[in-house]
Design an enzyme around this catalytic site. Structure first.
Site, mmCIF file in Angstrom:
data_model
loop_
_atom_site.group_PDB
_atom_site.id
_atom_site.type_symbol
_atom_site.label_atom_id
_atom_site.label_comp_id
_atom_site.label_asym_id
_atom_site.label_seq_id
_atom_site.Cartn_x
_atom_site.Cartn_y
_atom_site.Cartn_z
ATOM 1 N N PRO A 27 0.830 -1.210 0.000
ATOM 2 C CA PRO A 27 0.000 0.000 0.000
ATOM 3 C C PRO A 27 0.861 1.255 0.000
ATOM 4 O O PRO A 27 1.822 1.353 0.758
ATOM 5 C CB PRO A 27 -0.797 -0.098 1.298
ATOM 6 C CG PRO A 27 -0.614 -1.475 1.807
ATOM 7 C CD PRO A 27 0.620 -2.028 1.177
ATOM 8 N N ASP A 28 0.528 2.184 -0.874
ATOM 9 C CA ASP A 28 1.233 3.461 -0.929
ATOM 10 C C ASP A 28 0.193 4.561 -0.735
ATOM 11 O O ASP A 28 -0.523 4.531 0.254
ATOM 12 C CB ASP A 28 1.997 3.587 -2.244
ATOM 13 C CG ASP A 28 3.183 4.541 -2.166
ATOM 14 O OD1 ASP A 28 3.279 5.296 -1.181
ATOM 15 O OD2 ASP A 28 4.009 4.559 -3.093
ATOM 16 N N GLY A 29 0.053 5.481 -1.648
ATOM 17 C CA GLY A 29 -0.903 6.571 -1.481
ATOM 18 C C GLY A 29 -2.334 6.109 -1.629
ATOM 19 O O GLY A 29 -2.622 5.111 -2.284
ATOM 20 N N ALA A 41 -3.202 2.833 -3.983
ATOM 21 C CA ALA A 41 -2.219 2.482 -5.005
ATOM 22 C C ALA A 41 -1.275 1.432 -4.422
ATOM 23 O O ALA A 41 -0.834 1.558 -3.280
ATOM 24 C CB ALA A 41 -1.441 3.732 -5.426
ATOM 25 N N THR A 69 1.982 4.924 -7.194
ATOM 26 C CA THR A 69 2.408 5.594 -5.967
ATOM 27 C C THR A 69 1.302 6.328 -5.225
ATOM 28 O O THR A 69 1.340 6.410 -4.009
ATOM 29 C CB THR A 69 3.547 6.589 -6.262
ATOM 30 O OG1 THR A 69 3.086 7.543 -7.222
ATOM 31 C CG2 THR A 69 4.768 5.877 -6.807
#
Length: 117
Positions: A27-29, A41, A69
């Site tokens: 998991p990112d943004g 994302a 991202t």
């Protein structure tokens, strides 16, 4: 990914919302849509996923670039999903890696207040 209870004094009640399975990316943004669903994302996952407030996987938007991202809604009516990507560390990046991608009509975002700082 975890969720918390919150009030004016802070946060408490940490608990899991979803478990991202191994191999699906990290998991990112993320962003939240008008229905309260979380769009996240996945770095090294080549996708953005939508989870309901109950933590159920509702939708997967697969992208040609492995390193997604962040994501946010914009465009007329806040219905387009904008996804940033990275090309750093890729031996042979996809030609679109490092680009801003747009998924038209992906959902319905929330208006955001203007930055005041």
């Amino acid at each position: 990914m975890d969720v918390f209870d919150h009030d004016a004094g802070g946060i408490s009640g940490r608990r899991p919302l979803v478990e991202i399975e191994e191999g699906a990316g990290f998991p990112d943004g993320l962003t939240v849509d008008a229905e309260g669903c979380v769009w996240v994302a996945l770095w090294d996952g080549g996708a953005v996923r939508r989870y309901t407030p109950a933590g159920e996987l509702d939708r997967v938007v697969t992208l040609p670039t492995p390193r997604t991202t962040a994501c946010a809604f914009g465009g007329p009516g806040l219905t387009d999903l904008y996804v940033t990507t990275a090309r750093t560390g890729l031996a042979s990046p996809h030609p679109l890696s490092g680009s801003l991608l747009v998924v038209p009509g992906a959902g319905k975002g929330l208006p955001q207040p203007a930055f005041e700082g």
